[in-house]
Design a protein around this motif. Structure first.
Motif, PDB file in Angstrom:
ATOM      1  N   ALA A  29     -31.522 -12.610   0.805  1.00  0.00           N
ATOM      2  CA  ALA A  29     -31.592 -11.116   0.485  1.00  0.00           C
ATOM      3  C   ALA A  29     -30.130 -10.744   0.254  1.00  0.00           C
ATOM      4  N   HIS A  32     -28.683 -12.120  -3.349  1.00  0.00           N
ATOM      5  CA  HIS A  32     -29.401 -11.634  -4.546  1.00  0.00           C
ATOM      6  C   HIS A  32     -29.018 -10.074  -4.648  1.00  0.00           C
ATOM      7  N   CYS A  33     -28.902  -9.501  -3.804  1.00  0.00           N
ATOM      8  CA  CYS A  33     -28.879  -7.961  -3.457  1.00  0.00           C
ATOM      9  C   CYS A  33     -27.573  -7.385  -3.501  1.00  0.00           C
ATOM     10  N   PHE A  36     -25.900  -7.493  -7.398  1.00  0.00           N
ATOM     11  CA  PHE A  36     -26.930  -7.350  -8.167  1.00  0.00           C
ATOM     12  C   PHE A  36     -26.347  -6.481  -9.443  1.00  0.00           C
ATOM     13  N   LEU A  75     -29.047  -1.133 -10.682  1.00  0.00           N
ATOM     14  CA  LEU A  75     -29.923  -1.720  -9.528  1.00  0.00           C
ATOM     15  C   LEU A  75     -31.287  -1.771  -9.925  1.00  0.00           C
ATOM     16  N   VAL A  78     -33.985  -4.636  -8.432  1.00  0.00           N
ATOM     17  CA  VAL A  78     -33.430  -5.244  -7.290  1.00  0.00           C
ATOM     18  C   VAL A  78     -34.802  -5.193  -6.114  1.00  0.00           C
ATOM     19  N   ASN A  79     -35.522  -4.571  -6.091  1.00  0.00           N
ATOM     20  CA  ASN A  79     -36.542  -4.571  -5.232  1.00  0.00           C
ATOM     21  C   ASN A  79     -37.578  -5.854  -5.469  1.00  0.00           C
ATOM     22  N   ALA A  82     -35.373  -8.753  -4.274  1.00  0.00           N
ATOM     23  CA  ALA A  82     -35.585  -9.029  -2.975  1.00  0.00           C
ATOM     24  C   ALA A  82     -36.694  -9.251  -2.358  1.00  0.00           C
ATOM     25  N   SER A  85     -36.532 -13.219  -3.169  1.00  0.00           N
ATOM     26  CA  SER A  85     -35.644 -14.300  -2.786  1.00  0.00           C
ATOM     27  C   SER A  85     -35.944 -14.505  -1.058  1.00  0.00           C
ATOM     28  N   LYS A 138     -37.412  -8.998 -12.570  1.00  0.00           N
ATOM     29  CA  LYS A 138     -36.150  -8.695 -12.518  1.00  0.00           C
ATOM     30  C   LYS A 138     -35.479  -8.524 -13.899  1.00  0.00           C
TER      31      LYS A 138
END
Length: 311
Positions: A29, A32-33, A36, A75, A78-79, A82, A85, A138
């Motif tokens: 998390a 990758h975030c 981002f 962004l 991004v969800n 997340a 990942s 993504k």
């Protein structure tokens, strides 16, 4: 965190699977975030119809996106990453630790370099099988003028228009990129750990530096295949008007595999097309992998330490 904790840390490859799963999920998390926005820049630069081609640096590209499309645009998606990942990295680090333990007999040293690389390859096969659908969603969310309102809408539209296979069209490309990436990454990390932390104790500074150096080198070497993966995931055509939502939603896939993407990139951009987004990718990977290893080693230590106290 005294000597007893460090002794426990040195024997961590034999610890329970839940420790590696939990630490790996948190590390994924973070990796990758946190960085981002620069991953979004990298995707834009590798896309066949980028809007940031005249920007001199990735930072300028990021500012261009923000100025033109708003603060939250970098962004988008991004969800999705997340959600993908956390399970992907939980399995990734767990498989790596177990394979490394099996191949090296719980010993460390430069003589085990190939074992570290082999462990990284096996871990990558599992990681990418889980992560690839999230990567597709993504990257389509990251595109300029992406027509999708949310990650769920994107996933539903891709499935309805192109079928389940669309989420794995770039899987062989992802493996062709990530197998050498992770081999270099893990061998580099273990090499720098031997140099900076030969006793293999918990040492935040060495984990941070080793992770960053290993990730940056691996990212630079494998950028050409990342360009191919982006083209397969986004399915954009350079001649299409990216602002036309109807074209995006009605068009079916254009590139069926690696050869289609390679030919298109070369015909439109030449050899330079295979290095697009290199700076942004390295800027993303160096702090991302540094943080990922740091968080993973920290939580691995904390979870083990707490487990030792509770037993």
């Amino acid at each position: 965190m005294g000597g007893g904790g460090e002794d426990e840390y040195e024997s961590l490859p034999t610890h329970s699977i839940p420790v590696h799963l939990a630490a790996g999920a948190l590390a994924g998390a973070v990796e990758h975030c946190v960085m981002f926005p620069f991953d979004s820049v990298k995707t834009r630069m590798q896309s066949l119809c980028p809007c940031e081609t005249k920007c001199p640096t990735p930072v300028h590209s990021l500012m261009s996106i923000v100025k033109r499309e708003g603060w939250l645009r970098p962004l988008r998606g991004v969800n999705a990453v997340a959600a993908g990942s956390m399970p992907a990295h939980a399995l990734y680090f767990t498989v790596y630790e177990k394979m490394k333990s099996f191949l090296t007999g719980n010993t460390a040293g430069h003589e085990h370099t190939l074992a570290y690389g082999a462990s990284g390859v096996v871990a990558t096969l599992i990681h990418d099988a889980v992560m690839n659908p999230a990567e597709v969603v993504k990257q389509r969310m990251q595109m300029a003028y992406s027509p999708y309102g949310s990650s769920l809408e994107c996933a539903r539209c891709v499935y309805n228009r192109e079928g389940f296979a669309a989420f794995y069209r770039s899987y062989t490309t992802q493996l062709a990129m990530n197998v050498p990436f992770q081999a270099i990454h893990f061998m580099g990390y273990e090499f720098w750990q031997q140099v900076l932390n030969p006793e293999h104790k918990y040492d935040p500074k060495s984990h941070l530096i080793a992770g960053g150096l290993a990730g940056g080198l691996a990212a630079a070497v494998t950028t050409p295949m990342d360009c191919v993966k982006t083209v397969l995931n986004t399915q954009q055509a350079a001649e299409a008007d990216p602002s036309n939502r109807r074209i995006f939603l009605k068009a079916r896939y254009r590139y069926r595999g690696i050869s289609d993407a390679v030919r298109t990139i070369y015909s439109q951009r030449g050899m330079a097309g295979f290095s697009c987004g290199l700076q942004a990718r390295v800027i993303f990977q160096v702090p991302a992998t540094a943080l990922s290893w740091s968080v993973y080693e920290l939580f691995k230590f904390m979870l083990s330490f707490e487990g030792g106290h509770s037993s």
